[in-house]
Design an enzyme around this catalytic site. Sequence first.
Site, PDB file in Angstrom:
ATOM      1  N   ASP A   8       0.890  -1.157   0.000  1.00  0.00           N
ATOM      2  CA  ASP A   8       0.000   0.000   0.000  1.00  0.00           C
ATOM      3  C   ASP A   8       0.929   1.207   0.000  1.00  0.00           C
ATOM      4  O   ASP A   8       1.528   1.527   1.017  1.00  0.00           O
ATOM      5  CB  ASP A   8      -0.885  -0.051   1.247  1.00  0.00           C
ATOM      6  CG  ASP A   8      -1.719   1.201   1.425  1.00  0.00           C
ATOM      7  OD1 ASP A   8      -1.864   1.970   0.454  1.00  0.00           O
ATOM      8  OD2 ASP A   8      -2.231   1.415   2.532  1.00  0.00           O
ATOM      9  N   GLU A  99     -12.737   5.170   6.143  1.00  0.00           N
ATOM     10  CA  GLU A  99     -12.283   5.061   7.532  1.00  0.00           C
ATOM     11  C   GLU A  99     -12.337   6.431   8.182  1.00  0.00           C
ATOM     12  O   GLU A  99     -12.636   7.431   7.529  1.00  0.00           O
ATOM     13  CB  GLU A  99     -10.859   4.493   7.583  1.00  0.00           C
ATOM     14  CG  GLU A  99      -9.860   5.295   6.767  1.00  0.00           C
ATOM     15  CD  GLU A  99      -8.484   4.655   6.738  1.00  0.00           C
ATOM     16  OE1 GLU A  99      -8.041   4.158   7.789  1.00  0.00           O
ATOM     17  OE2 GLU A  99      -7.845   4.674   5.670  1.00  0.00           O
TER      18      GLU A  99
END
Length: 202
Positions: A8, A99
């Site tokens: 990521d 998130e």
Amino acid sequence: MTKTYGVDVAVYQPIDLAAYHKAGASFAIVKLTEGVDYVNRRGPSRWTAPGLTTSTLMPTISRSFGSSVSRAKKEAAYFLKEAKKQDISKKRMLWLDWEAGSGNVVTGSKSSNTAAILDFMDAIKAAGWRPGLYSGASLMRTAIDTKQVVKKYGTCLWVASYPTMAAVSTADFGYFRQWTGSPSGSLPVTAWPGRRRERCSG
């Protein structure tokens, strides 16, 4: 069972993915947009490395729509416009990063949060890409109806969960079949402190 590592990649990390591939990564996830006013100019279309193909460089969107369906539609349109502009391959998955933080309110009801998330994912699907959802394990348990998401889109969850803050150099492939290293500068995948649990096949 196939064992897969990925990375990521944050905007501040090296743009040359060859080192990540050499360390064992077979896919990379790179931020493309955030909200309706930010584009990562070091985005997926500019990242290349032998072994990390157009189908394994996958863009993400950072969200700020919370439980608002109307806001989700606007952010999806902005994201997809940029994905098309950068000629992102339809072989790639497009990921929604939902998130806490960056203005995203996660305190809506589970049903309203899920409705907005699915509306965003529906837009990705309608545009010809396969959608995925990234979030923390806690939010997936308490704020998102993941059963509803999986029922509609199958294997599509990328779960952020750290078993410990100490360094973890091996992944438990008996638990999930794909793992990504956590962001920590330019350290090799196998040396990153912590792992994100991964449930999505690329």
